[in-house]
Design a protein around this motif. Sequence first.
Motif, mmCIF file in Angstrom:
data_model
loop_
_atom_site.group_PDB
_atom_site.id
_atom_site.type_symbol
_atom_site.label_atom_id
_atom_site.label_comp_id
_atom_site.label_asym_id
_atom_site.label_seq_id
_atom_site.Cartn_x
_atom_site.Cartn_y
_atom_site.Cartn_z
ATOM 1 N N LEU A 141 0.829 -1.198 0.000
ATOM 2 C CA LEU A 141 0.000 0.000 0.000
ATOM 3 C C LEU A 141 0.866 1.252 0.000
ATOM 4 C CD1 LEU A 141 -2.717 -1.093 2.577
ATOM 5 C CD2 LEU A 141 -2.944 -0.936 0.088
ATOM 6 N N PRO A 142 0.470 2.281 -0.754
ATOM 7 C CA PRO A 142 1.218 3.545 -0.745
ATOM 8 C C PRO A 142 1.187 4.180 0.636
ATOM 9 C CG PRO A 142 -0.363 3.459 -2.568
ATOM 10 C CD PRO A 142 -0.679 2.312 -1.673
ATOM 11 N N GLU A 143 2.108 5.067 0.852
ATOM 12 C CA GLU A 143 2.173 5.761 2.133
ATOM 13 C C GLU A 143 0.853 6.467 2.412
ATOM 14 O OE1 GLU A 143 4.878 9.176 4.420
ATOM 15 O OE2 GLU A 143 5.345 8.543 2.363
ATOM 16 N N GLY A 144 0.344 6.268 3.619
ATOM 17 C CA GLY A 144 -0.892 6.922 4.031
ATOM 18 C C GLY A 144 -2.144 6.116 3.805
ATOM 19 N N VAL A 145 -2.105 5.111 2.933
ATOM 20 C CA VAL A 145 -3.271 4.256 2.690
ATOM 21 C C VAL A 145 -3.257 3.134 3.723
ATOM 22 C CG1 VAL A 145 -4.449 2.729 1.071
ATOM 23 C CG2 VAL A 145 -3.301 4.790 0.237
ATOM 24 N N LEU A 146 -4.364 2.953 4.411
ATOM 25 C CA LEU A 146 -4.443 1.998 5.504
ATOM 26 C C LEU A 146 -5.087 0.694 5.058
ATOM 27 C CD1 LEU A 146 -5.640 4.464 8.284
ATOM 28 C CD2 LEU A 146 -3.296 3.783 7.739
ATOM 29 N N ASP A 147 -4.761 -0.368 5.751
ATOM 30 C CA ASP A 147 -5.339 -1.683 5.495
ATOM 31 C C ASP A 147 -6.649 -1.772 6.285
ATOM 32 O OD1 ASP A 147 -6.056 -4.371 5.476
ATOM 33 O OD2 ASP A 147 -3.998 -5.089 5.639
ATOM 34 N N ALA A 148 -7.778 -1.736 5.580
ATOM 35 C CA ALA A 148 -9.075 -1.719 6.255
ATOM 36 C C ALA A 148 -9.279 -2.957 7.123
ATOM 37 C CB ALA A 148 -10.191 -1.606 5.224
ATOM 38 N N LEU A 149 -8.935 -4.138 6.598
ATOM 39 C CA LEU A 149 -9.171 -5.363 7.353
ATOM 40 C C LEU A 149 -8.335 -5.406 8.632
ATOM 41 C CD1 LEU A 149 -9.400 -7.944 4.432
ATOM 42 C CD2 LEU A 149 -11.258 -7.150 5.894
ATOM 43 N N SER A 150 -7.109 -4.943 8.559
ATOM 44 C CA SER A 150 -6.272 -4.916 9.758
ATOM 45 C C SER A 150 -6.822 -3.944 10.793
ATOM 46 C CB SER A 150 -4.833 -4.537 9.391
ATOM 47 O OG SER A 150 -4.235 -5.540 8.600
ATOM 48 N N ASP A 151 -7.294 -2.789 10.331
ATOM 49 C CA ASP A 151 -7.869 -1.811 11.254
ATOM 50 C C ASP A 151 -9.161 -2.331 11.874
ATOM 51 O OD1 ASP A 151 -5.804 -0.120 10.766
ATOM 52 O OD2 ASP A 151 -7.017 1.576 10.122
ATOM 53 N N LEU A 152 -9.958 -3.054 11.085
ATOM 54 C CA LEU A 152 -11.205 -3.606 11.623
ATOM 55 C C LEU A 152 -10.930 -4.750 12.598
ATOM 56 C CD1 LEU A 152 -13.415 -3.651 8.400
ATOM 57 C CD2 LEU A 152 -13.680 -2.140 10.374
ATOM 58 N N ALA A 153 -9.875 -5.509 12.351
ATOM 59 C CA ALA A 153 -9.584 -6.669 13.191
ATOM 60 C C ALA A 153 -9.355 -6.283 14.645
ATOM 61 C CB ALA A 153 -8.376 -7.424 12.647
ATOM 62 N N VAL A 154 -8.803 -5.108 14.886
ATOM 63 C CA VAL A 154 -8.492 -4.704 16.259
ATOM 64 C C VAL A 154 -9.680 -4.032 16.945
ATOM 65 C CG1 VAL A 154 -6.056 -4.453 15.719
ATOM 66 C CG2 VAL A 154 -7.539 -2.464 15.534
ATOM 67 N N GLN A 155 -10.777 -3.825 16.215
ATOM 68 C CA GLN A 155 -11.961 -3.245 16.830
ATOM 69 C C GLN A 155 -12.719 -4.314 17.624
ATOM 70 O OE1 GLN A 155 -12.781 0.018 16.797
ATOM 71 N NE2 GLN A 155 -10.920 0.403 15.597
#
Length: 248
Positions: free
Chosen positions: A157-171
């Motif tokens: 992923l380019p700088e600044g673009v986040l991994d949605a699945l990884s961010d959701l996994a920690v919720q």
Amino acid sequence: MTLSELVDALSARRGPALTWYGADGGRTELGGPVVARWVAKIANLLGTDLAGDLFDEPAPAPGAPAGPGSPVRVVRVDLGRSWQAVVWTAAAWLSGWEVRGGAPTDSPGGGAIGEDGAAVWVVSHVESASARAAQDGMWVLAHDLSPLALSWAGEPLPEGVLDALSDLAVQPDALVVAPDAVWQGPADGSPQPGGSLRVLVVADDAASTTRFVLAHWAAGHSVVVAGAEPGDDGALDRIATQEHAVRV
């Protein structure tokens, strides 16, 4: 129907809540508790991390309404015809966010980012416009639509673009926010309650499909969404027979 009511109803549901047939014929079935966790995780992400960073104002605590003058929150869901687009749209609507679909078209090559008011852009493919938006400070979340994907599996992923699945996994799996948005459903022709009913519809844009799905979830129904072309009656009849669903 509020976000909390939807999550509670889905969590208690036995059997499939959403069965999705992709345009390629692939089948994905999601039970009620699974959909409830997806909706809760997306709502938690929108209402805590994103709202706090973008607006300096986390979502209301359980039982507390949003304050007067709260900023309009806009998310662009750019996930094509997919069940992921439906759960993102449903969670956002019931979190009080406005949802725009597809990529911006304000200018050639992808559009001027931010002119439509969107603060968050969820994409399935990272292209120059979304990468540029992330560099300009927009929240850009890349969501891998591959079956069973747990994180972004494409190019780095380019700088600044986040991994949605990884961010959701920690919720958290359970709701930690309780926005007071209410989804009213269609003014006329609302589905009649009946938990044993299973209905089939052809996938349309994310907004239209999500309205249909929410209306039937509110009535306690199980929903099958087919990515087949509307005129492909043979394929739709086969899906309806296989799923024991009524075409609507």
